[in-house]
Design a protein around this motif. Structure first.
Motif, mmCIF file in Angstrom:
data_model
loop_
_atom_site.group_PDB
_atom_site.id
_atom_site.type_symbol
_atom_site.label_atom_id
_atom_site.label_comp_id
_atom_site.label_asym_id
_atom_site.label_seq_id
_atom_site.Cartn_x
_atom_site.Cartn_y
_atom_site.Cartn_z
ATOM 1 N N LEU A 1 -9.125 7.311 -3.372
ATOM 2 C CA LEU A 1 -8.282 8.252 -2.636
ATOM 3 C C LEU A 1 -6.950 7.622 -2.268
ATOM 4 C CD1 LEU A 1 -8.137 11.075 -1.407
ATOM 5 C CD2 LEU A 1 -9.238 10.171 0.653
ATOM 6 N N ALA A 2 -6.974 6.359 -1.864
ATOM 7 C CA ALA A 2 -5.724 5.666 -1.508
ATOM 8 C C ALA A 2 -4.778 5.609 -2.697
ATOM 9 C CB ALA A 2 -6.032 4.261 -1.003
ATOM 10 N N ARG A 3 -5.320 5.481 -3.886
ATOM 11 C CA ARG A 3 -4.472 5.369 -5.073
ATOM 12 C C ARG A 3 -3.796 6.683 -5.447
ATOM 13 N NH1 ARG A 3 -8.771 1.507 -8.294
ATOM 14 N NH2 ARG A 3 -7.937 -0.500 -7.576
ATOM 15 N N THR A 4 -4.181 7.780 -4.803
ATOM 16 C CA THR A 4 -3.468 9.035 -5.052
ATOM 17 C C THR A 4 -2.145 9.075 -4.305
ATOM 18 O OG1 THR A 4 -4.523 10.238 -3.195
ATOM 19 C CG2 THR A 4 -5.674 10.244 -5.322
ATOM 20 N N ARG A 5 -1.890 8.099 -3.446
ATOM 21 C CA ARG A 5 -0.630 8.026 -2.716
ATOM 22 C C ARG A 5 0.263 6.960 -3.320
ATOM 23 N NH1 ARG A 5 1.033 12.113 -0.664
ATOM 24 N NH2 ARG A 5 2.498 10.903 0.562
ATOM 25 N N ALA A 6 1.533 7.257 -3.457
ATOM 26 C CA ALA A 6 2.493 6.308 -4.020
ATOM 27 C C ALA A 6 2.750 5.173 -3.032
ATOM 28 C CB ALA A 6 3.803 7.017 -4.353
ATOM 29 N N VAL A 7 2.650 3.957 -3.512
ATOM 30 C CA VAL A 7 3.035 2.807 -2.692
ATOM 31 C C VAL A 7 4.521 2.912 -2.380
ATOM 32 C CG1 VAL A 7 3.317 0.303 -2.669
ATOM 33 C CG2 VAL A 7 1.239 1.315 -3.626
ATOM 34 N N ASN A 8 4.895 2.655 -1.119
ATOM 35 C CA ASN A 8 6.302 2.677 -0.741
ATOM 36 C C ASN A 8 6.668 1.403 -0.008
ATOM 37 O OD1 ASN A 8 5.728 3.028 2.115
ATOM 38 N ND2 ASN A 8 5.251 5.172 1.668
ATOM 39 N N SER A 9 7.852 1.357 0.540
ATOM 40 C CA SER A 9 8.349 0.110 1.119
ATOM 41 C C SER A 9 7.683 -0.261 2.427
ATOM 42 C CB SER A 9 9.872 0.189 1.316
ATOM 43 O OG SER A 9 10.551 -0.027 0.099
ATOM 44 N N ASP A 10 6.982 0.661 3.067
ATOM 45 C CA ASP A 10 6.258 0.276 4.274
ATOM 46 C C ASP A 10 5.147 -0.708 3.941
ATOM 47 O OD1 ASP A 10 7.721 1.559 6.194
ATOM 48 O OD2 ASP A 10 6.411 3.306 6.359
ATOM 49 N N GLY A 11 4.229 -0.297 3.049
ATOM 50 C CA GLY A 11 3.163 -1.211 2.659
ATOM 51 C C GLY A 11 3.696 -2.442 1.959
ATOM 52 N N ALA A 12 4.747 -2.273 1.157
ATOM 53 C CA ALA A 12 5.340 -3.415 0.458
ATOM 54 C C ALA A 12 5.879 -4.450 1.441
ATOM 55 C CB ALA A 12 6.454 -2.936 -0.465
ATOM 56 N N SER A 13 6.413 -3.992 2.556
ATOM 57 C CA SER A 13 6.952 -4.932 3.550
ATOM 58 C C SER A 13 5.854 -5.827 4.104
ATOM 59 C CB SER A 13 7.624 -4.149 4.686
ATOM 60 O OG SER A 13 8.721 -3.399 4.217
ATOM 61 N N GLN A 14 4.708 -5.221 4.431
ATOM 62 C CA GLN A 14 3.598 -6.036 4.946
ATOM 63 C C GLN A 14 3.049 -6.965 3.864
ATOM 64 O OE1 GLN A 14 3.719 -2.633 6.466
ATOM 65 N NE2 GLN A 14 4.779 -3.973 7.907
ATOM 66 N N ALA A 15 3.045 -6.503 2.622
ATOM 67 C CA ALA A 15 2.593 -7.371 1.525
ATOM 68 C C ALA A 15 3.515 -8.581 1.379
ATOM 69 C CB ALA A 15 2.529 -6.578 0.225
ATOM 70 N N LEU A 16 4.815 -8.364 1.510
ATOM 71 C CA LEU A 16 5.768 -9.475 1.438
ATOM 72 C C LEU A 16 5.583 -10.438 2.599
ATOM 73 C CD1 LEU A 16 8.957 -7.494 0.345
ATOM 74 C CD2 LEU A 16 7.929 -9.384 -0.917
ATOM 75 N N GLN A 17 5.335 -9.902 3.792
ATOM 76 C CA GLN A 17 5.110 -10.764 4.953
ATOM 77 C C GLN A 17 3.853 -11.611 4.774
ATOM 78 O OE1 GLN A 17 5.088 -7.789 8.058
ATOM 79 N NE2 GLN A 17 7.129 -7.110 7.421
ATOM 80 N N ALA A 18 2.780 -10.975 4.311
ATOM 81 C CA ALA A 18 1.533 -11.719 4.092
ATOM 82 C C ALA A 18 1.724 -12.796 3.024
ATOM 83 C CB ALA A 18 0.426 -10.747 3.683
ATOM 84 N N TRP A 19 2.459 -12.467 1.959
ATOM 85 C CA TRP A 19 2.723 -13.433 0.898
ATOM 86 C C TRP A 19 3.524 -14.622 1.433
ATOM 87 C CZ3 TRP A 19 0.365 -13.969 -3.503
ATOM 88 C CH2 TRP A 19 0.940 -14.694 -4.543
ATOM 89 N N ASP A 20 4.473 -14.340 2.323
ATOM 90 C CA ASP A 20 5.268 -15.412 2.927
ATOM 91 C C ASP A 20 4.388 -16.294 3.814
ATOM 92 O OD1 ASP A 20 7.569 -16.847 3.336
ATOM 93 O OD2 ASP A 20 8.430 -15.485 4.806
ATOM 94 N N MET A 21 3.459 -15.693 4.548
ATOM 95 C CA MET A 21 2.544 -16.471 5.383
ATOM 96 C C MET A 21 1.656 -17.364 4.526
ATOM 97 S SD MET A 21 1.486 -13.532 8.173
ATOM 98 C CE MET A 21 0.393 -14.583 9.160
ATOM 99 N N LEU A 22 1.212 -16.842 3.394
ATOM 100 C CA LEU A 22 0.375 -17.640 2.497
ATOM 101 C C LEU A 22 1.131 -18.812 1.896
ATOM 102 C CD1 LEU A 22 -1.634 -14.951 0.473
ATOM 103 C CD2 LEU A 22 -2.571 -16.657 2.039
ATOM 104 N N GLY B 1 3.494 -20.847 3.324
ATOM 105 C CA GLY B 1 4.089 -21.824 4.229
ATOM 106 C C GLY B 1 4.901 -21.293 5.381
ATOM 107 N N ASN B 2 4.812 -20.002 5.687
ATOM 108 C CA ASN B 2 5.554 -19.461 6.821
ATOM 109 C C ASN B 2 4.607 -18.669 7.724
ATOM 110 O OD1 ASN B 2 7.569 -18.665 8.560
ATOM 111 N ND2 ASN B 2 8.516 -17.201 7.155
ATOM 112 N N PRO B 3 3.636 -19.340 8.356
ATOM 113 C CA PRO B 3 2.619 -18.621 9.136
ATOM 114 C C PRO B 3 3.170 -17.872 10.342
ATOM 115 C CG PRO B 3 2.444 -20.989 9.514
ATOM 116 C CD PRO B 3 3.406 -20.802 8.378
ATOM 117 N N LEU B 4 4.283 -18.330 10.902
ATOM 118 C CA LEU B 4 4.877 -17.647 12.055
ATOM 119 C C LEU B 4 5.897 -16.589 11.648
ATOM 120 C CD1 LEU B 4 5.443 -20.589 14.581
ATOM 121 C CD2 LEU B 4 3.594 -18.914 14.562
#
Length: 535
Positions: free
Chosen positions: A19-40, A42-45
């Motif tokens: 069901l989630a895949r019926t919705r287009a990914v947009n910059s809101d979710g992408a922003s959190q994905a980028l933040q998590a990737w940055d934490m992974l 070397g930028n935990p804070l």
């Protein structure tokens, strides 16, 4: 029994992922994905990050990090995390509904709670509940707290654990103050006053006193932790909008939007839909609305004499959350019903706790249980219809594909055209969010200062786009040309216009990581804050 719960959760996750895949990914979710990737990496804070007024730092971001460790950096991270979050919300609502009951009553309690939450409404409902990180995820740690209070014996470790969990959740989302800290404190205060009025010794209420004090301490500790993170160089947040709407707006606009928003959360927003089988399945969810309303009404009727603290806290959380939304400034568009998202699992759990026993009485069982069974079957049919819809491509997929085929370096564009391209290209094509406010070029929220530091980064092109319904584009060509001059090349890709320069454009936006405006003489600007996540 544990195996049944595990299998149920796995089946639910598979359905909600589809069901989630019926919705287009947009910059809101992408922003959190980028933040998590940055934490992974070397930028935990999250040093240098400017977030919105909700950080998701201790809730969804660790979840995104876990998914990225397994699946890597890409668009499906958003879908997988959304499905996990909603599955957990349904699971905890079911656990809260069950309480300490067993046998047939426990089964009916769980069925009522799961049934109410089973099939989120396609499109707008899925966007609110099964899309980017949002307040539905905040309900998960709050319900975990209530499960602890419900199941554990009154011991000192319960208030301590409650305080720690609420502090942890408050760091991620200050809505915890509205849906958990304030309700738990007020209910505990009421129970202490009620006991004192009936001449019970105060020491007999030590557990309620400790829970109430722990709730306040946890909320305060969470808020303090956010300030400490910022003070030591971590992320910073936008201030929370706590303004109240004028009375005329509350009665003339917010009241209607609140009512429709509650229908949307319950999957029953039939208003404005065309006639047809799919609309009939949506209208069937009015049965769930009625069941949830009955559960709330019964809990309210029993509140003054109720001995069940969890039921009282659930009711208080629902009332306070709805009242805050009604009186605040969020009820502008229907998608902002996300600010009331915890009402859905709270009401589902409350319905199970309040209505299962009456439904199992002789005459009611014969009359109502078969009817509710048919409604549940209709919900399952609706869910099956919803997950049969095709998966949606991410927003700006055409732009992403072109940039991957024609590498131009790093670009600048509006919020909705930026981080989503960076995510869905796997980081191969990078666009940084920019807005034009009061004639100035500025980074938006959900950005990192290093992206705009010309000593560390470059930007070679700007993407102009008129936007789509609900998601504003980036069209300030006059301001862009006044700031950067004439481009060396111009490309037209469908609705996108790509302007390319042989220079680093960041010298006109930031210097040494310090946010600086580029004033464009004579050009009025728009608001720098964007309305996120529209349906």
């Amino acid at each position: 029994m544990v195996l049944v719960w595990v299998l149920g959760a796995l089946v639910a996750f598979a359905a909600y992922l589809r069901l989630a895949r019926t919705r287009a990914v947009n910059s809101d979710g992408a922003s959190q994905a980028l933040q998590a990737w940055d934490m992974l990496h070397g930028n935990p804070l999250l040093r240098g990050w400017q977030l919105t007024d909700v950080s998701f730092y201790t809730t969804e971001l660790p979840q995104y990090m876990l998914v990225e460790l397994v699946r890597g950096f890409g668009q499906d991270v958003v879908h997988v995390a959304a499905a996990m979050t909603y599955t957990l919300a349904v699971l905890f609502a079911a656990l809260l509904a069950k309480g300490t009951a067993s046998g047939r009553e426990a089964a009916v309690r769980v069925a009522l709670a799961v049934g109410i939450m089973l099939a989120p409404q396609l499109d707008s409902g899925t966007n609110v509940l099964l899309s980017s990180p949002d307040h539905i995820g905040t309900s998960v740690p709050v319900m975990a707290v209530l499960v602890v209070i419900d199941r554990a014996r009154p011991r000192w470790r319960v208030p301590v654990l409650t305080s720690l969990l609420l502090a942890w959740a408050t760091v991620a989302d200050s809505l915890v103050l509205t849906v958990a800290v304030a309700p738990l404190f007020l209910v505990c205060a009421f129970r202490v006053i009620r006991a004192t009025w009936s001449r019970q010794p105060l020491r007999s209420q030590w557990h309620e006193i400790a829970l109430g004090a722990g709730a306040v301490a946890g909320g305060a500790a969470g808020l303090l932790a956010v300030h400490v993170i910022g003070a030591v160089g971590g992320f910073s947040e936008q201030p929370l909008d706590s303004r109240l709407s004028p009375l005329g707006t509350i009665l003339g606009h917010n009241l209607e939007m609140t009512g429709q928003g509650l229908l949307l959360l319950a999957g029953a927003d039939f208003l404005g839909l065309p006639r047809g089988a799919s609309t009939a399945l949506v209208m069937l969810h009015l049965a769930g609305v009625a069941v949830a309303a009955c559960g709330i009404a019964v809990a309210a009727w029993r509140f003054l004499r109720d001995r069940d603290i969890v039921t009282q806290v659930l009711l208080a959380g629902i009332v306070i959350n709805i009242a805050a939304y009604l009186a605040g400034t969020h009820a502008v568009i229907l998608a902002n019903a996300r600010e009331m998202a915890p009402v859905l699992p709270f009401a589902a759990a409350l319905a199970g706790r309040q209505l299962a026993a009456p439904l199992l009485s002789g005459t009611r069982r014969r009359a109502l249980l078969p009817a509710l069974g048919l409604v549940l079957a209709g919900y399952l049919a609706g869910l099956g219809l919803e997950i049969s819809h095709p998966a949606a491509p991410p927003q700006d997929a055409q732009l992403t594909a072109w940039l991957q085929a024609h590498p131009l370096g790093t670009g600048l564009s509006g919020y909705w055209e930026a981080n989503v391209v960076t995510l869905t290209s796997g980081g191969q094509s990078r666009i940084r969010p920019l807005t034009i406010a009061s004639g100035n070029l500025r980074p938006t929220d959900n950005t990192n200062d290093q992206w705009y530091d010309p000593a560390r980064s470059t930007a070679d092109f700007v993407v102009l786009f008129p936007g789509i319904q609900g998601y504003p584009g980036f069209t300030g060509s006059a301001k862009i040309l006044a700031s950067f001059g004439q481009p060396a090349r111009t490309y037209h890709v469908g609705p996108y216009t790509i302007l390319y320069w042989h220079k680093n454009l960041l010298t006109g936006v930031l210097i040494s990581g310090v946010r600086r405006d580029v004033t464009v003489a004579g050009q009025p600007g728009g608001a720098s804050r964007l309305v996120r996540g529209r349906a």
